[in-house]
Design an enzyme around this catalytic site. Structure first.
Site, PDB file in Angstrom:
ATOM      1  N   ASN A 268       0.816  -1.193   0.080  1.00  0.00           N
ATOM      2  CA  ASN A 268      -0.030  -0.072  -0.006  1.00  0.00           C
ATOM      3  C   ASN A 268       0.739   1.336  -0.115  1.00  0.00           C
ATOM      4  OD1 ASN A 268      -1.834   2.050   0.241  1.00  0.00           O
ATOM      5  ND2 ASN A 268      -2.920   1.086   2.103  1.00  0.00           N
ATOM      6  N   ASP A 269       1.604   1.366   1.128  1.00  0.00           N
ATOM      7  CA  ASP A 269       2.228   2.883   1.390  1.00  0.00           C
ATOM      8  C   ASP A 269       3.210   3.171   0.207  1.00  0.00           C
ATOM      9  OD1 ASP A 269       0.404   3.693   2.968  1.00  0.00           O
ATOM     10  OD2 ASP A 269       1.711   3.038   4.749  1.00  0.00           O
ATOM     11  N   VAL A 270       4.054   2.005  -0.139  1.00  0.00           N
ATOM     12  CA  VAL A 270       5.188   2.105  -1.330  1.00  0.00           C
ATOM     13  C   VAL A 270       4.505   2.412  -2.635  1.00  0.00           C
ATOM     14  CG1 VAL A 270       6.522   0.629   0.324  1.00  0.00           C
ATOM     15  CG2 VAL A 270       5.216  -0.322  -1.493  1.00  0.00           C
TER      16      VAL A 270
END
Lengths: 98, 457
Positions: free
Chosen positions: B382-384
Site C-alpha cells: 500500500n504505502d510504497v
C-alpha cells in the site's frame, strides 16, 4: 593509556571501515541473508563464552559461561544454517520462453 | 598460535561478507564465514586456559540442537522474528561473557578501560536481548497494538538511559561493589523494552537492522573486556553492517531514526484522515474481468508487499507469473526496500517460491519502466505505491518517501482485502484512479482465482 588498549582501538576502527566498505556493496536482493549471516558472525562471542565456562573460576562464572555458550551457539549454528538455507534458494533460472 | 588462528578466522569473516555481495558467490561466502567460526572455536577449545569441559559440552549440545531445529523449521515468512531472536541471543551472550569476565578480573585488577567496556557490553547486549524479544513478540502478533503506547517515550527513554549510566559511573567509582554492575544489567533490560515497545510493525525493518548492529557492538565491547581481537573485529564488522542497513531502511521510509523510535504507532494527528469528504469511487473488478485484461497485456510488473507474506501467497503468485510468461507476457517484480518486515524480506520469499532472482528488480532499476508497462499488479502493498502523497502532498506523513510509480503504468490492479488505509493510516489515491482496478479479496485466494480464469480463457 596502555599500548594494548590503543592497539585494540585501532583494530576496532579499522574493522569498522572494512565493514562499511564491504557491506555497502551488498545489493538489496541479499540484505536478509546478509543480516542473518552477519548475525551468525556476531555469535563469535562464543569464543569468549567458552573461555569463561571452561575456566576454573567458581560455580557462578561457570554457570554464566554455560548460559552464554548456549545462547551464542544457538546464534552461530542457527544463523549460519538458516543463511545457507536461504542462499540455496536464490537461483537464476534459464530462460524457458521460446 | 591461537592468535594466528584468530587472524585467519577474522579474515575469513571479511571474505565471507565480501562474497555475500553477489548471489553467485553468496553461498560460498557463508561457508567461508562458517569455517572461520569453526577455526576460532576449535582453537579456543584447544587453549590451555580451559580446564573443565563439562559445562562447555553441555552448553554447546543444547545450543546447537536448538539452533539447528530453529533453522530447519522456520518458515521464510517468519524470518524477521527469527533473526530478531538470534540477534537477541547473541547480545545476551556478549553481555554475560563481559559480566563474567569483569567478575573474574576481580576488583584489584580492574582498570577503567575494562570497566567502561563492560558497562557498554552490558548495556548494549542486554538491551539487544530484551528489545529483540519485544520485536519477536510484535512480529509474531503476540502483542496488541495498544501495548505500544508509552507515555512520553522520549522522556522515559532518557530517564532510563540516564539511570543506566549513573549506575555505570558508580560501578566505576566503586569497583568492589557487587551492586552496581548487576543494576546496569537490570536497567539495560528495561531500556531495551521501552526502546522497541512503541515501534510499529512497518518500522520493524529499521529496528531489526538496529538490533543487528547492537549485537555487533556488544560483541566488540566484550572483545575489549577480554582483550580478544577476533571479537573486536567481528563485532565491528557486524556493527557497521547493521548500521548501514538501518540507514538504508530509514532512507527508504524517509524518516529519521529518532522519528522511527519515538513517533509511536501510526502517530497521526487525529481527524487528519478524510473525515467529511465524500466517499470516493473505486473501480471494482472480478477475477474473470481482470484475467481478460491481463491476457491482453504485453508487460506486467508485480509489486509485492507484506500482505503477500501474511497471506502466504508467494507460491501462487509465482505460478501466476509463470502462466503469464508462458503466454509471452514479460513479467518482472518491483521490490521496494522496505517491502516486508526486514531488509530484503520479499526477495527471500520470492526466491523460496522459485522466482529467478534476475526478475527481482530494485525500485531505482524499475521505476522508469512503469510508464511503458501495461499492468502493474499490486499484491498486499500500500504505502510504497502511494506516489501521489509522497511526491505532491507536503502535509502527508509519506511526503518525500521514495515510492514505486505504479500510477504511471497504463493500468494498475490492486489486490487488497478492503479499502482500509495502510499501516501509516493514509489514503492512497492510486486506488481511486480511473486506470486502477480493485480486486477485493484475500491475496492467495484472488491470485488462485486469477490463475484459474486465465487458464480457462
Amino acid at each position: 593509556m596502555d599500548a594494548n588498549l590503543i592497539t585494540a582501538v585501532y583494530i576496532f576502527v579499522l574493522a569498522v571501515f572494512v565493514g562499511f566498505e564491504v557491506i555497502t556493496k551488498v545489493p538489496p536482493l541479499l540484505h536478509t541473508p546478509l543480516m542473518s549471516g552477519s548475525n551468525a558472525i556476531s555469535g563469535i562471542t562464543l569464543v569468549g563464552a567458552l573461555l569463561i565456562a571452561g575456566g576454573g573460576d567458581g560455580m557462578v562464572a561457570k554457570l554464566l559461561g554455560m548460559l552464554a555458550v548456549i545462547c551464542a551457539t544457538v546464534n552461530v549454528v542457527g544463523g549460519f544454517m538458516v543463511t545457507d538455507r536461504m542462499l540455496e534458494m536464490f537461483k537464476k533460472k534459464p530462460e524457458t520462453r521460446k | 598460535m591461537t592468535q594466528i588462528a584468530y587472524l585467519i578466522a577474522a579474515t575469513l569473516f571479511i571474505i565471507g561478507l565480501k562474497r555475500l555481495g553477489s548471489p553467485k558467490t553468496a553461498r560460498s561466502g557463508n561457508l567461508a564465514a562458517m569455517s572461520g567460526m569453526l577455526i576460532a572455536i576449535v582453537v579456543t577449545l584447544l587453549d590451555k586456559q580451559i580446564l573443565d569441559f563439562t559445562f562447555i559440552i553441555a552448553g554447546m549440545i543444547v545450543g546447537a540442537a536448538l539452533g539447528l531445529v530453529a533453522a530447519k523449521k522456520i518458515q521464510m515468512t517468519a524470518m524477521p522474528q527469527m533473526v530478531a531472536l538470534f540477534n537477541g541471543l547473541g547480545g545476551i551472550a556478549s553481555a554475560l561473557v563481559a559480566f563474567a569476565g569483569y567478575r573474574q578480573a576481580g576488583p584489584t585488577r580492574i582498570d577503567v578501560a575494562i570497566a567502561i567496556t563492560t558497562i557498554i557490553s552490558l548495556l548494549v547486549g542486554t538491551a539487544t536481548f530484551t528489545g529483540s524479544l519485544i520485536a519477536f513478540a510484535k512480529l509474531q502478533g503476540r502483542l496488541r497494538k495498544a501495548a505500544g503506547r508509552l507515555p512520553m517515550p522520549k522522556v522515559l527513554n532518557a530517564v532510563v538511559l540516564a539511570a543506566v549510566l549513573t549506575c555505570g559511573a558508580l560501578a566505576l567509582l566503586d569497583p568492589g561493589s557487587a551492586v552496581w554492575m548487576p543494576m546496569v544489567l537490570v536497567l539495560a533490560a528495561l531500556y531495551g523494552v521501552i526502546m522497541v515497545l512503541p515501534v510499529g510493525g512497518a518500522n520493524m525493518p529499521v529496528i531489526i537492522s538496529l538490533l543487528n548492529s547492537y549485537s555487533g557492538v556488544a560483541a566488540a565491547a566484550t572483545g575489549f573486556v577480554l582483550s580478544n581481537p577476533v571479537l573486536i573485529i567481528s563485532g565491528a564488522l557486524v556493527g557497521a553492517s547493521g548500521l548501514i542497513l538501518t540507514r538504508i531502511m530509514c532512507q527508504a521510509m524517509n524518516r529519521s531514526l529518532g522519528n522511527v523510535l519515538f513517533a509511536g504507532v501510526g502517530a497521526l494527528p487525529a481527524g487528519s484522515e478524510g473525515s467529511g469528504e465524500e466517499p470516493r469511487q473505486v473501480t471494482r473488478y472480478s477475477a474473470e474481468e481482470a484475467a481478460m485484461v491481463m491476457d491482453t497485456a504485453k508487460s506486467v510488473i508485480i509489486i509485492p508487499g507484506y500482505g503477500l507474506a501474511v497471506a502466504q501467497a508467494q507460491h501462487a503468485l509465482q505460478e501466476l507469473a509463470d502462466l503469464l510468461a508462458n503466454r509471452g507476457i514479460e513479467v518482472r517484480y518491483a521490490i521496494h526496500p522496505v517491502a516486508g518486515r526486514m531488509p530484503g524480506h520479499m526477495n527471500v520469499l520470492l526466491a523460496e517460491a522459485n522466482v529467478s532472482y534476475d526478475l527481482l528488480l530494485e525500485m531505482d532499476a524499475i521505476n522508469d519502466d512503469f510508464k511503458n508497462t501495461d499492468v502493474a499488479l499490486v499484491v498486499g502493498a500500500n504505502d510504497v505505491t502511494n506516489h501521489e502523497a509522497a511526491c505532491c502532498k507536503p502535509d502527508s506523513p509519506l511526503f518525500g518517501m521514495p515510492t514505486l510509480k505504479v500510477n504511471e503504468a497504463r493500468s494498475a490492479m490492486v489486490i487488497k482485502r478492503s479499502l482500509s488505509p495502510g499501516f501509516a493510516g493514509i489514503d492512497n489515491d492510486l486506488f481511486y484512479a480511473q486506470s486502477t482496478m480493485m480486486l477485493f479479496g484475500d491475496a492467495k485466494q484472488m491470485v488462485t482465482d486469477l490463475i484459474r480464469e486465465i487458464k480457462s480463457l
